[in-house]
Design a protein around this motif. Structure first.
Motif, short mmCIF file in Angstrom:
data_model
loop_
_atom_site.label_atom_id
_atom_site.label_comp_id
_atom_site.label_asym_id
_atom_site.label_seq_id
_atom_site.Cartn_x
_atom_site.Cartn_y
_atom_site.Cartn_z
N GLY A 24 -1.50 0.60 -4.57
CA GLY A 24 -1.03 0.04 -3.28
C GLY A 24 -1.59 0.82 -2.11
O GLY A 24 -1.95 0.24 -1.07
N LYS A 25 -1.68 2.11 -2.22
CA LYS A 25 -2.22 2.94 -1.15
C LYS A 25 -3.70 2.65 -0.92
O LYS A 25 -4.17 2.59 0.23
N CYS A 26 -4.39 2.51 -2.09
CA CYS A 26 -5.84 2.28 -1.96
C CYS A 26 -6.14 0.89 -1.36
O CYS A 26 -7.09 0.72 -0.60
N LEU A 27 -5.35 -0.08 -1.71
CA LEU A 27 -5.60 -1.45 -1.28
C LEU A 27 -4.85 -1.81 0.00
O LEU A 27 -5.07 -2.90 0.58
N GLY A 28 -3.93 -0.98 0.42
CA GLY A 28 -3.17 -1.26 1.65
C GLY A 28 -2.29 -2.49 1.53
O GLY A 28 -2.36 -3.39 2.35
N TRP A 29 -1.47 -2.49 0.50
CA TRP A 29 -0.61 -3.65 0.27
C TRP A 29 0.35 -3.85 1.44
O TRP A 29 0.86 -2.89 2.03
N PRO A 30 0.71 -5.16 1.64
CA PRO A 30 1.78 -5.44 2.64
C PRO A 30 3.14 -5.12 2.04
O PRO A 30 3.25 -4.84 0.83
N LEU A 31 4.17 -5.27 2.85
CA LEU A 31 5.54 -4.91 2.41
C LEU A 31 6.00 -5.77 1.27
O LEU A 31 6.63 -5.27 0.31
#
Length: 343
Positions: A24-31
């Motif tokens: 999630g950090k690498c891909l910049g997931w939304p909430l």
């Protein structure tokens, strides 16, 4: 779910959560993606627990309650039998038997009585050994030991049919005292056999001389002729001596036809001081070809001395023995030979 399953599920959940956080950090997931990942992490262990609870445990529950129960010991099926007396074919001489007895039980009905398999096996082995040893000589101890090793080395059922039994490492001995006694008895039997052979030999020689050679004057002349290689002249000169000798051997007077041939009559010896009877006998032995080391000479002398004794010529017999066999005691000449039996 078992404790092992719970531990594995926990670690898998933690690993998956770390992977999702990194991803999630690498891909910049939304909430909303973070919420969905969290929900999946919570739902996955619950699903695994539900599935595990529905699966049947392959091991019964009673076997998993105490997993460290001790293993029961194996039944011991051998024992050492030592120093058992077994009979031999000779009374009072027992073998000493030792062996390792082995057995295994035979299936018995459920209502059969309880038995001691070791005792049954030992009794069966000893009975088999006793049957063989009772027919064997104690002097063949080592040979019997090898025979027992072979005969008892086969598994056979005991008489009750409850066990198969055999024996190995058989050791068979005799007590030291019995071994010494057997050795002494063997030596005595051998000595007695030799003495009996010598006695029969002497009896045969005496019988040959008395019943054949010196039976009468004619037999003595024929015998003397054969010993002198058919020298007729020598034999003719000795007829008088042979007639006197055969007559003495048979406790008889010299037959009338031969009396004139007998040299040095006894009356002339007394009146004119002629040679004694032992001197004449000595000359006769020389003329007959007997040498001092001839074994037949002593037998011949003994025969003539015996004949003189029977003819009541005791002085003559004593003089002959003293001169030609000085080591012999005339008083003990007629004693029976010693016995070789046990006292």
């Amino acid at each position: 779910m078992s404790s092992g399953h719970k531990t594995v599920t926990f670690f898998l959940t933690v690993i998956c959560a770390l992977l999702l956080v990194i991803l999630g950090k690498c891909l910049g997931w939304p909430l909303w993606a973070w919420l969905a990942a969290a929900a999946s992490l919570v739902a996955a262990p619950a699903a695994v627990a539900l599935i595990s609870s529905r699966r049947k445990n392959p091991l019964p529950r009673e076997l998993t309650l105490e997993p460290d129960l001790p293993i029961p010991p194996l039944e011991r099926r051998e024992q050492r039998v030592t120093r058992v007396a077994l009979p031999s074919d000779t009374p009072d001489y027992d073998f000493i038997f030792s062996a390792t007895v082995r057995w295994y039980p035979i299936d018995a009905p459920s209502d059969a009585p309880l038995v001691s398999p070791g005792a049954l096996a030992t009794d069966a082995v000893l009975a088999r050994a006793r049957t063989i040893s009772a027919q064997r000589s104690p002097g063949r101890c080592t040979l019997v030991q090898h025979e027992l090793n072979g005969e008892l080395g086969t598994m056979l059922p005991d008489p009750s049919g409850r066990v198969y039994a055999m024996a190995e490492s058989v050791d068979l001995t005799l007590p030291d005292q019995d071994r010494e006694r057997l050795a002494k008895l063997s030596g005595v039997r051998k000595d007695e056999a030799v003495w009996e052979h010598e006695r029969r030999y002497e009896q045969n020689k005496r019988s040959y001389l008395g019943d054949d050679v010196l039976k009468d004057t004619g037999s003595a002349v024929v015998w003397w002729l054969s010993r002198n290689n058919d020298r007729i002249d020598t034999t003719v000169k000795d007829i008088g001596l042979l007639a006197q000798l055969s007559s003495a051997a048979n406790n008889q007077d010299v037959p009338e036809p031969f009396r004139h041939l007998v040299p040095w009559p006894e009356e002339e010896q007394e009146d004119d001081g002629e040679p004694s009877a032992t001197d004449l006998f000595d000359r006769m032995l020389v003329m007959m070809g007997f040498t001092e080391d001839d074994p037949e000479r002593a037998l011949f002398v003994d025969r003539v001395a015996d004949a003189s004794e029977k003819a009541a010529r005791h002085e003559t017999a004593r003089a002959i023995r003293q001169r030609f066999d000085p080591q012999e005691d005339p008083g003990t000449h007629d004693e029976p030979p010693p016995s070789f039996g046990p006292s």
